[in-house]
Design a protein around this motif. Structure first.
Motif, PDB file in Angstrom:
ATOM      1  N   ALA A 236     -32.655  13.380  36.030  1.00 33.76           N
ATOM      2  CA  ALA A 236     -31.506  13.942  36.739  1.00 33.76           C
ATOM      3  C   ALA A 236     -30.203  13.348  36.235  1.00 33.76           C
ATOM      4  O   ALA A 236     -30.030  12.131  36.226  1.00 33.76           O
ATOM      5  CB  ALA A 236     -31.644  13.673  38.236  1.00 33.76           C
ATOM      6  N   VAL A 237     -29.289  14.225  35.803  1.00 32.32           N
ATOM      7  CA  VAL A 237     -27.918  13.827  35.531  1.00 32.32           C
ATOM      8  C   VAL A 237     -27.122  14.237  36.767  1.00 32.32           C
ATOM      9  O   VAL A 237     -26.685  15.376  36.893  1.00 32.32           O
ATOM     10  CB  VAL A 237     -27.376  14.496  34.258  1.00 32.32           C
ATOM     11  N   VAL A 238     -27.001  13.317  37.711  1.00 35.09           N
ATOM     12  CA  VAL A 238     -26.317  13.595  38.972  1.00 35.09           C
ATOM     13  C   VAL A 238     -24.816  13.481  38.720  1.00 35.09           C
ATOM     14  O   VAL A 238     -24.313  12.412  38.357  1.00 35.09           O
ATOM     15  CB  VAL A 238     -26.774  12.618  40.069  1.00 35.09           C
ATOM     16  N   VAL A 239     -24.099  14.597  38.886  1.00 31.53           N
ATOM     17  CA  VAL A 239     -22.688  14.682  38.510  1.00 31.53           C
ATOM     18  C   VAL A 239     -21.825  14.696  39.765  1.00 31.53           C
ATOM     19  O   VAL A 239     -21.896  15.633  40.571  1.00 31.53           O
ATOM     20  CB  VAL A 239     -22.412  15.946  37.671  1.00 31.53           C
ATOM     21  N   ARG A 240     -21.005  13.672  39.919  1.00 40.04           N
ATOM     22  CA  ARG A 240     -20.094  13.596  41.054  1.00 40.04           C
ATOM     23  C   ARG A 240     -18.878  14.489  40.811  1.00 40.04           C
ATOM     24  O   ARG A 240     -18.616  14.913  39.676  1.00 40.04           O
ATOM     25  CB  ARG A 240     -19.661  12.142  41.251  1.00 40.04           C
ATOM     26  N   ALA A 241     -18.105  14.789  41.840  1.00 38.43           N
ATOM     27  CA  ALA A 241     -16.960  15.686  41.720  1.00 38.43           C
ATOM     28  C   ALA A 241     -15.931  15.190  40.712  1.00 38.43           C
ATOM     29  O   ALA A 241     -15.237  15.991  40.069  1.00 38.43           O
ATOM     30  CB  ALA A 241     -16.309  15.890  43.086  1.00 38.43           C
TER      31      ALA A 241
END
Length: 317
Positions: free
Chosen positions: A11-16
């Motif tokens: 998972a490449v969890v992308v924040r705002a």
């Protein structure tokens, strides 16, 4: 799938704000202390997406709300041959915490300050630095002066990746446009790729070269020290671009376009079949507008390549 390959969802969890989440491997595991994108092995009969949702819930306490396939990487470690199915996760519920006590860190692409990183992530780190929109010049349609005025507006609105594609022009005219476009791009940190020859792109100060499908087919190695991309129209060309280690590819036309009225549109389903399992980021091309970005991402694309609708364009992500 070959025997002995360990399939993993990552998972490449992308924040705002664009930062991404990295996890540190806990003691007792191979490569303990190394940083990686969170995830885990697929269970028998489990799809990569299902594994992604399960792993993020079990290991980080996150409930996935929006995720899209992105890249597939293979890497041979001393202890295992792994296939990593990377997803970008754009929306979730909860705050990450480590069930195994592992550390987490939010990191800015291009400015990671945790180390060491797992070596299988090299392509992913490069891909994270690519913007979601790739503008293709149309100075031949508009004229140099009008095009450069629109380019100034698009760069001011956030365009950060441009392909200079005026292949029918004499070389001196192309060079003059390159000089003017590079001068506009520099204050914004935007990168310009030349559609054509790598040596010429380097000599002109471009950030890279964009190959035609024919050039890709005849290549035996990619140029070093610069970005290298290619136009693709079929799965085997996407595979070839991945084998050569190109930085990204453009696939289309997804829809019919006025510039190529005779080219059959491949549609989103065919695009997804290639993009979501590619080794490298893939931009969707053909009859698209900025509003198609989320659709392209949902179908495995890194982003969209625009020609007519890029100059000027709305603010890009």
């Amino acid at each position: 799938m070959s025997e002995g390959i360990v399939r993993v969802a990552a998972a490449v969890v992308v924040r705002a704000d664009g930062n991404v989440l990295l996890a540190q491997r806990p003691p007792g595991k191979a490569y303990a202390g190394y940083w990686e994108f969170p995830g885990g092995k697929l269970e028998p009969g489990e799809s990569p997406r299902a594994a992604l949702v399960r792993e993020l819930r079990e290991e980080l306490g996150l409930t996935v709300r929006r995720a899209a396939p992105w890249l597939v990487q293979r890497y041979v470690y001393p202890h295992a041959h792994v296939e990593l199915n990377f997803f970008r996760v754009f929306a979730w519920e909860g705050e990450p915490y480590g069930h195994d006590g592992q550390a987490f860190a939010w990191q800015a692409p291009g400015r990671f300050d945790v180390a060491p990183l797992l070596p299988a992530n090299t392509m992913v780190l490069r891909a994270l630095e690519l913007p979601a929109v790739y503008g293709i010049t149309r100075a031949g349609d508009l004229g140099e002066e009008a095009f450069l005025a629109r380019a100034r507006a698009a760069l001011g609105n956030g365009l950060r990746l441009v392909q200079l594609r005026e292949k029918d022009w004499p070389v001196p005219r192309q060079r003059a446009l390159a000089d003017a476009l590079l001068a506009l791009a520099a204050p914004h940190g935007a990168r310009v790729l030349l559609n054509g020859d790598a040596d010429r792109a380097r000599a002109w100060g471009c950030a890279g070269v964009h190959w035609s499908a024919a050039a890709l087919g005849g290549a035996t190695a990619r140029p070093q020290g610069m970005l290298c991309a290619a136009s693709c129209h079929a799965p085997e060309e996407i595979a070839r671009a991945g084998e050569l280690g190109l930085d990204f590819a453009v696939l289309g036309p997804v829809r019919t376009t006025p510039t190529h009225p005779g080219a059959a549109a491949i549609g989103w389903d065919v695009f997804a079949a290639s993009a979501g399992t590619a080794r490298l980021p893939v931009f969707a091309l053909g009859g698209l507008a900025p509003g198609d970005l989320d659709t392209a991402i949902a179908h495995g694309g890194h982003g969209i390549a625009l020609r007519r609708t890029a100059w000027p364009a709305a603010e890009f992500r």
